[in-house]
Design an enzyme around this catalytic site. Structure first.
Site, PDB file in Angstrom:
ATOM      1  N   HIS A  71      10.686  37.523 -37.063  1.00  0.00           N
ATOM      2  CA  HIS A  71       9.218  37.548 -37.076  1.00  0.00           C
ATOM      3  C   HIS A  71       8.710  38.736 -37.891  1.00  0.00           C
ATOM      4  CE1 HIS A  71       8.900  34.352 -34.029  1.00  0.00           C
ATOM      5  NE2 HIS A  71       9.919  34.945 -33.448  1.00  0.00           N
ATOM      6  N   ASN A 144       6.406  29.419 -30.432  1.00  0.00           N
ATOM      7  CA  ASN A 144       6.479  29.015 -31.832  1.00  0.00           C
ATOM      8  C   ASN A 144       5.519  27.852 -32.093  1.00  0.00           C
ATOM      9  OD1 ASN A 144       8.459  30.859 -32.671  1.00  0.00           O
ATOM     10  ND2 ASN A 144      10.120  29.525 -32.015  1.00  0.00           N
TER      11      ASN A 144
END
Length: 465
Positions: A71, A144
């Site tokens: 990320h 997600n």
């Protein structure tokens, strides 16, 4: 031609800055001369006593937060959540206490495996993390843009992430690393199919759904446990990129998604998502036909329908990305790792960053009550006895996927274009795995790989299960 708000950010900052504003050191001392360092004469060496130089250099050396392992690249914005439907029979968390209640929040979207300099249009899952500033403390909802994940055991998570990164010997992305891991774990197949489908490359962050992915635990006023899945459905509609278009935009504007989100908010086109939950009782969990806590599987919507809860709206861009980072927690069982990485990247006072700490809102409310973790916690482990699923085939892991003919063709093309770079024995293993999902999928992938001159020897086809 007028420039967009992102391009005009510095000019807008200049307009807001008072004329003649002083340049200061880190401890607030005015700098008389910012044009040159102190030297011994006009050509002499630099003086160590030049406090301004030392202060400037020390801040420069430390101004960038180290890149995340995952990320790493993303975009964030502030906004609020408003309750539109009553779910108090499922939870006593004050966040959902009444219709019309608004709670401030910050959201961060990101690429999962992409590096800080990667293109926003690469094929990669997107992180969807939200930090709610509630009167009971800060609640981090993480997930997600897909309802499932590649692995279900946290022990496998580091190994999986390594396969998405660079080969340490070549410092290049490696198709063998990628496919070798995924083809050995049938529970990954469903997520792989989503990754290589049309939704594998969203058209920016505004046009994708978000999911908590994990199974969460709700506790109501009667102290009853209810298991829960979180869904955020984009109100802008789903939009995705074709691979060729994604490559074109990635070459011309690798920060496309960050720019799109910033400009939308700056021009008043505030993106929003409708928040839904699925719920399952303790009794239903005990008798469900597969493990309801398995993050590689979904709960069927027909049996556990989506129930609307509220709306999330983003209406403010960050003032400074380096003072407003947001943790991106994902898998259960990694709670130590998240705190550990925060301490490594941000230092031991990471919870004192404005975006992370809850005290501002607690003080504003006149009370600093500790968060009641019993009211709203993540399921740390299954509490019912579930039969082992290690022998379940890929077919079982891919329930609920429905694609039209065009989407099926694009899925086959996208997988073949990536898989053709892997070794032949890994290609054959992948074909056997996809063939267990669907015979036609296995056949079409085999044909596509042979057209790309892949050196495969087995069709990898098996019967539908």
């Amino acid at each position: 031609m007028p420039r967009d708000p992102a391009a005009e950010q510095l000019n807008e900052y200049k307009k807001r800055t008072k004329p003649g504003a002083l340049v200061l050191t880190g401890n607030g001392v005015p700098i008389a001369n910012k044009q040159s360092s102190l030297t011994v004469g006009p050509r002499g060496p630099i003086l160590l006593q030049d406090f301004v130089l030392i202060d400037e250099t020390s801040h420069f050396d430390r101004e960038r937060i180290p890149e995340r392992v995952i990320h790493a690249k993303g975009a964030g914005a502030f906004g609020y959540f408003e309750v539109t439907h009553d779910i108090t029979k499922y939870t006593r968390a004050k966040l959902f206490s009444k219709i019309g209640k608004k709670t401030p929040l910050v959201a961060r979207f990101s690429q999962v495996s992409g590096e800080s300099g990667s293109a926003d249009t690469s094929r990669d899952p997107r992180g969807f993390a939200i930090k709610f500033y509630t009167e009971e403390g800060v609640w981090d909802m993480v997930g997600n843009n897909t309802p499932i994940f590649f692995v279900k055991d946290p022990l496998m998570f580091p190994s999986f992430i390594h396969t998405q990164k660079r080969n340490p010997a070549t410092h290049l992305k490696d198709a063998d690393m990628f496919w070798d891991f995924l083809t050995l774990r049938p529970e990954s197949t469903h997520q792989v199919l989503i990754l290589f489908s049309d939704r594998g490359i969203p058209d920016g962050y505004r046009f994708m759904h978000g999911y908590g992915s994990h199974t969460f635990k709700l506790v109501n006023e009667q102290k009853e446990t209810i298991w829960c899945k979180f869904h955020f459905k984009t109100d802008q509609g789903i939009k995705n990129f074709e691979p060729d278009k994604a490559k074109q935009i990635g070459a011309n504007d690798p920060d496309y998604s960050i720019r799109d989100l910033y400009n939308a908010i700056a021009t008043g086109k505030y993106p929003s998502w409708t928040f839904y939950i699925q719920v399952m009782t303790q009794k239903q969990a005990e008798s469900f036909r597969w493990n309801p806590f398995d993050v590689t599987k979904v709960w069927p919507h027909k049996e556990y329908p989506l129930m609307p809860v509220g709306k999330l709206t983003l209406n403010k861009n960050p003032d400074n990305y380096f003072s407003d980072p947001s943790p991106d927690k994902l898998l259960q069982g990694r709670l130590f790792s998240y705190g550990d990485t925060h301490r490594h990247r941000l230092g031991p006072n990471y919870q004192q960053l404005p975006v992370n700490c809850p005290y501002k809102l607690q003080r504003a409310a006149g009370s600093a009550r500790p968060c009641d973790r019993r009211a709203f916690t993540r399921a740390a482990r299954p509490i019912v006895t579930i039969p082992s699923t290690r022998t379940i085939t890929a077919k079982r892991h891919c329930s609920g996927a429905v694609l039209d003919d065009g989407a099926k063709s694009r899925l086959v093309r996208n997988i073949a274009d990536h898989l053709k770079n892997a070794s032949a024995f890994i290609q054959e293993r992948a074909l056997r795995s996809f063939g267990k999902v669907d015979v036609e999928l296995g056949k079409r992938l085999t044909e596509a790989l042979r057209k790309s001159d892949a050196k495969i020897h087995a069709a990898g086809i098996s019967a539908n299960l």
